[in-house]
Scaffold this motif. Structure first.
Motif, PDB file in Angstrom:
ATOM      1  N   GLU A 106       6.281  12.333  18.612  1.00  0.00           N
ATOM      2  CA  GLU A 106       6.442  14.355  18.288  1.00  0.00           C
ATOM      3  C   GLU A 106       5.982  14.660  17.516  1.00  0.00           C
ATOM      4  O   GLU A 106       5.333  15.754  17.326  1.00  0.00           O
ATOM      5  CB  GLU A 106       7.820  14.945  19.250  1.00  0.00           C
ATOM      6  N   GLN A 107       6.919  14.422  15.377  1.00  0.00           N
ATOM      7  CA  GLN A 107       6.854  15.076  14.674  1.00  0.00           C
ATOM      8  C   GLN A 107       4.734  14.237  14.119  1.00  0.00           C
ATOM      9  O   GLN A 107       3.779  15.825  13.323  1.00  0.00           O
ATOM     10  CB  GLN A 107       7.646  14.821  14.067  1.00  0.00           C
ATOM     11  N   ILE A 108       4.902  13.436  14.428  1.00  0.00           N
ATOM     12  CA  ILE A 108       3.872  12.715  14.336  1.00  0.00           C
ATOM     13  C   ILE A 108       2.526  12.665  14.904  1.00  0.00           C
ATOM     14  O   ILE A 108       2.198  11.178  15.637  1.00  0.00           O
ATOM     15  CB  ILE A 108       3.528  11.420  13.366  1.00  0.00           C
ATOM     16  N   LYS A 109       1.444  13.326  15.105  1.00  0.00           N
ATOM     17  CA  LYS A 109       0.658  13.240  15.558  1.00  0.00           C
ATOM     18  C   LYS A 109      -0.655  12.682  15.624  1.00  0.00           C
ATOM     19  O   LYS A 109      -1.080  12.495  14.364  1.00  0.00           O
ATOM     20  CB  LYS A 109      -0.239  15.095  16.591  1.00  0.00           C
ATOM     21  N   SER A 110      -1.807  12.123  16.432  1.00  0.00           N
ATOM     22  CA  SER A 110      -3.109  11.056  16.204  1.00  0.00           C
ATOM     23  C   SER A 110      -3.921  11.939  15.770  1.00  0.00           C
ATOM     24  O   SER A 110      -3.874  13.892  16.291  1.00  0.00           O
ATOM     25  CB  SER A 110      -3.906  10.219  17.811  1.00  0.00           C
ATOM     26  N   VAL A 111      -4.959  12.105  14.201  1.00  0.00           N
ATOM     27  CA  VAL A 111      -5.447  12.603  13.850  1.00  0.00           C
ATOM     28  C   VAL A 111      -7.238  11.815  14.023  1.00  0.00           C
ATOM     29  O   VAL A 111      -6.896  10.583  13.616  1.00  0.00           O
ATOM     30  CB  VAL A 111      -5.142  13.428  12.083  1.00  0.00           C
ATOM     31  N   PRO A 112      -8.348  12.442  13.673  1.00  0.00           N
ATOM     32  CA  PRO A 112      -9.325  12.080  13.537  1.00  0.00           C
ATOM     33  C   PRO A 112      -9.187  10.848  12.191  1.00  0.00           C
ATOM     34  O   PRO A 112      -9.796  12.318  11.116  1.00  0.00           O
ATOM     35  CB  PRO A 112     -10.788  12.982  14.029  1.00  0.00           C
ATOM     36  N   LEU A 113      -9.633   9.655  12.670  1.00  0.00           N
ATOM     37  CA  LEU A 113     -10.047   8.933  10.511  1.00  0.00           C
ATOM     38  C   LEU A 113     -11.103   8.141  11.190  1.00  0.00           C
ATOM     39  O   LEU A 113     -11.721   8.044  12.179  1.00  0.00           O
ATOM     40  CB  LEU A 113      -8.718   8.246  11.131  1.00  0.00           C
ATOM     41  N   HIS A 114     -11.484   7.835   9.989  1.00  0.00           N
ATOM     42  CA  HIS A 114     -12.298   6.616   9.309  1.00  0.00           C
ATOM     43  C   HIS A 114     -12.129   6.132   8.730  1.00  0.00           C
ATOM     44  O   HIS A 114     -11.630   6.669   7.890  1.00  0.00           O
ATOM     45  CB  HIS A 114     -13.768   7.232   9.716  1.00  0.00           C
ATOM     46  N   TRP A 115     -12.358   4.440   8.404  1.00  0.00           N
ATOM     47  CA  TRP A 115     -11.989   3.385   7.845  1.00  0.00           C
ATOM     48  C   TRP A 115     -13.367   3.028   7.148  1.00  0.00           C
ATOM     49  O   TRP A 115     -14.153   1.900   7.597  1.00  0.00           O
ATOM     50  CB  TRP A 115     -11.160   2.844   8.781  1.00  0.00           C
ATOM     51  N   ILE A 116     -12.433   2.139   5.746  1.00  0.00           N
ATOM     52  CA  ILE A 116     -13.573   1.685   4.746  1.00  0.00           C
ATOM     53  C   ILE A 116     -12.479   0.405   4.879  1.00  0.00           C
ATOM     54  O   ILE A 116     -11.339   0.710   4.380  1.00  0.00           O
ATOM     55  CB  ILE A 116     -14.182   2.684   3.624  1.00  0.00           C
ATOM     56  N   VAL A 117     -13.121  -1.017   4.445  1.00  0.00           N
ATOM     57  CA  VAL A 117     -11.900  -1.589   4.664  1.00  0.00           C
ATOM     58  C   VAL A 117     -13.522  -3.212   3.914  1.00  0.00           C
ATOM     59  O   VAL A 117     -14.596  -2.663   3.581  1.00  0.00           O
ATOM     60  CB  VAL A 117     -12.320  -2.548   5.649  1.00  0.00           C
ATOM     61  N   GLY A 177       0.818  -0.629   0.529  1.00  0.00           N
ATOM     62  CA  GLY A 177       0.375   0.204  -0.299  1.00  0.00           C
ATOM     63  C   GLY A 177       0.588   1.418  -0.068  1.00  0.00           C
ATOM     64  O   GLY A 177       2.014   0.878  -0.057  1.00  0.00           O
ATOM     65  N   MET A 178       0.127   2.344  -0.240  1.00  0.00           N
ATOM     66  CA  MET A 178       0.714   3.592   0.058  1.00  0.00           C
ATOM     67  C   MET A 178       1.183   3.914   1.495  1.00  0.00           C
ATOM     68  O   MET A 178       0.190   3.875   2.183  1.00  0.00           O
ATOM     69  CB  MET A 178       0.192   4.953  -0.299  1.00  0.00           C
ATOM     70  N   ALA A 179       2.795   4.136   1.839  1.00  0.00           N
ATOM     71  CA  ALA A 179       2.786   4.768   3.648  1.00  0.00           C
ATOM     72  C   ALA A 179       3.889   5.765   3.703  1.00  0.00           C
ATOM     73  O   ALA A 179       4.560   5.491   2.795  1.00  0.00           O
ATOM     74  CB  ALA A 179       2.760   3.027   4.292  1.00  0.00           C
ATOM     75  N   ILE A 180       4.092   6.227   5.027  1.00  0.00           N
ATOM     76  CA  ILE A 180       5.303   7.186   5.248  1.00  0.00           C
ATOM     77  C   ILE A 180       6.312   6.285   5.775  1.00  0.00           C
ATOM     78  O   ILE A 180       5.461   5.309   7.066  1.00  0.00           O
ATOM     79  CB  ILE A 180       4.496   8.525   6.448  1.00  0.00           C
ATOM     80  N   THR A 181       7.300   5.552   4.800  1.00  0.00           N
ATOM     81  CA  THR A 181       8.753   4.496   6.161  1.00  0.00           C
ATOM     82  C   THR A 181       9.284   5.767   6.704  1.00  0.00           C
ATOM     83  O   THR A 181      10.692   4.271   7.184  1.00  0.00           O
ATOM     84  CB  THR A 181       8.717   3.706   4.763  1.00  0.00           C
ATOM     85  N   GLY A 182       9.978   6.693   6.893  1.00  0.00           N
ATOM     86  CA  GLY A 182      10.901   7.283   7.301  1.00  0.00           C
ATOM     87  C   GLY A 182      11.322   7.074   8.765  1.00  0.00           C
ATOM     88  O   GLY A 182      12.600   7.261   8.204  1.00  0.00           O
ATOM     89  N   TYR A 183      10.257   6.359   9.766  1.00  0.00           N
ATOM     90  CA  TYR A 183      10.489   6.621  10.819  1.00  0.00           C
ATOM     91  C   TYR A 183      11.198   4.642  11.121  1.00  0.00           C
ATOM     92  O   TYR A 183      11.135   4.494  12.172  1.00  0.00           O
ATOM     93  CB  TYR A 183       9.380   6.518  11.424  1.00  0.00           C
TER      94      TYR A 183
END
Length: 326
Positions: free
Chosen positions: A133-144, A54-60
């Motif tokens: 510290e850089q990536i904070k929790s944000v409100p999301l919902h999901w389709i599966v 899938g698409m992801a941020i992987t720098g961490y």
């Protein structure tokens, strides 16, 4: 803002989304193989699991998936849910306490079909931890989704809710029940050739095709995109082949893409469709376009070594691909 769909065309099923933001994220095509160790905040490490792409941020060093599919054809995508999503601030005993950024890899690494996803969700408490510290929790919902259908789940102040999704469509706020009620306001829309109902005894000229769609919302707001995507998704017609299904899938999501300059956010930046992702739920093949490259790019995931223990990352092609014939 974003839009996600499951497009079913006979024997073929494609799942994916538009990711809409006012800035470019460092997202990459990412394969999480079976032996990559997934660490969780409140659960034991998962050392062996299904493979994901899938698409992801992987720098961490950890795959922060926006969307993905596993090798059994279960797929998921997270969409922004501002003003409605609310995670738990406490751990719940007897539940699996999982953060918003862990939920996609957890479900896709654990479940082989949609029934198993529902069973897992009944045991989950979504907690409000930040990733760092850089990536904070944000409100999301999901389709599966799997090959046969889709669900939506969202956690609000009243708890974690799971909804069957016969429209196979999701946008952003408001909540899913409100989106589906609003969809009913447009039940008179039709893809059929126009019929004179306003004055049946008179010869009212039909000056154009497509008059049955008069009133279909054309805005970029989430309510309009939900109705437009659901209408296109559920009235779509394509030859029952893999290539035609893939082509039609991207056409559907193009109807709700964000164009640079058309949607200015309060921070002064313009929201655009960063990328469109598409997953073949039968083959695990992954397709995508980006804002600056509308040529469909693809990865035959199962041709890779899915038993290794390191993430496999492919930067998406940023420049427009052009096929010259002369």
């Amino acid at each position: 803002m974003c839009t996600g769909i499951l497009y079913r065309n006979g024997a073929f099923s494609y799942f994916g989304r538009n990711l809409d933001l006012q800035y470019q994220l460092a997202n990459n095509v990412t394969v999480c193989p079976r032996n990559f160790v997934l660490n969780y905040h409140h659960l034991p490490p998962m050392k062996e699991h299904s493979a994901i792409v899938g698409m992801a941020i992987t720098g961490y060093g950890y795959p922060l998936f926006f969307d993905g599919v596993n090798e059994y054809g279960v797929a998921a995508a997270s969409l922004n849910f501002p003003g409605y999503g609310q995670y738990s601030t406490t751990l719940e005993e007897g539940k699996k306490n999982i953060t918003s950024f862990e939920i996609i890899p957890y479900l896709l690494c654990t479940c082989k079909n949609l029934d198993e996803v529902k069973a897992e969700l009944s045991q989950i408490n979504l907690v409000a931890d930040d990733f760092n510290e850089q990536i904070k929790s944000v409100p999301l919902h999901w389709i599966v989704a799997d090959h046969d259908g889709s669900i939506v789940f969202e956690q609000t102040p009243t708890g974690l809710h799971v909804y069957d999704n016969p429209l196979n469509t999701l946008a952003n706020a408001p909540d899913f029940p409100a989106q589906t009620v609003n969809f009913a306001n447009y039940m008179n829309l039709s893809a059929e050739y126009p019929v004179n109902r306003i004055a049946p005894k008179l010869n009212v000229p039909v000056y154009s095709s497509g008059m049955g769609t008069d009133g279909l919302p054309g805005g970029l707001d989430s309510m309009s995109r939900f109705v437009r995507a659901a209408f296109m998704n559920n009235n779509s017609h394509a030859e029952e082949t893999d290539e035609a299904t893939l082509t039609q899938f991207f056409h559907i999501l193009q109807t709700v893409q964000q164009i640079d300059g058309a949607n200015k956010e309060k921070d002064g930046f313009y929201e655009i469709t960063n990328y469109t992702s598409g997953f073949n739920l039968d083959t695990m093949d992954f397709y995508w376009t980006t804002y600056n490259n509308q040529q469909i790019q693809a990865l035959h995931t199962k041709a890779l070594d899915l038993d290794q223990s390191d993430l496999i990352v492919f930067p998406s092609q940023a420049r427009q691909g052009v096929s010259w014939i002369h």
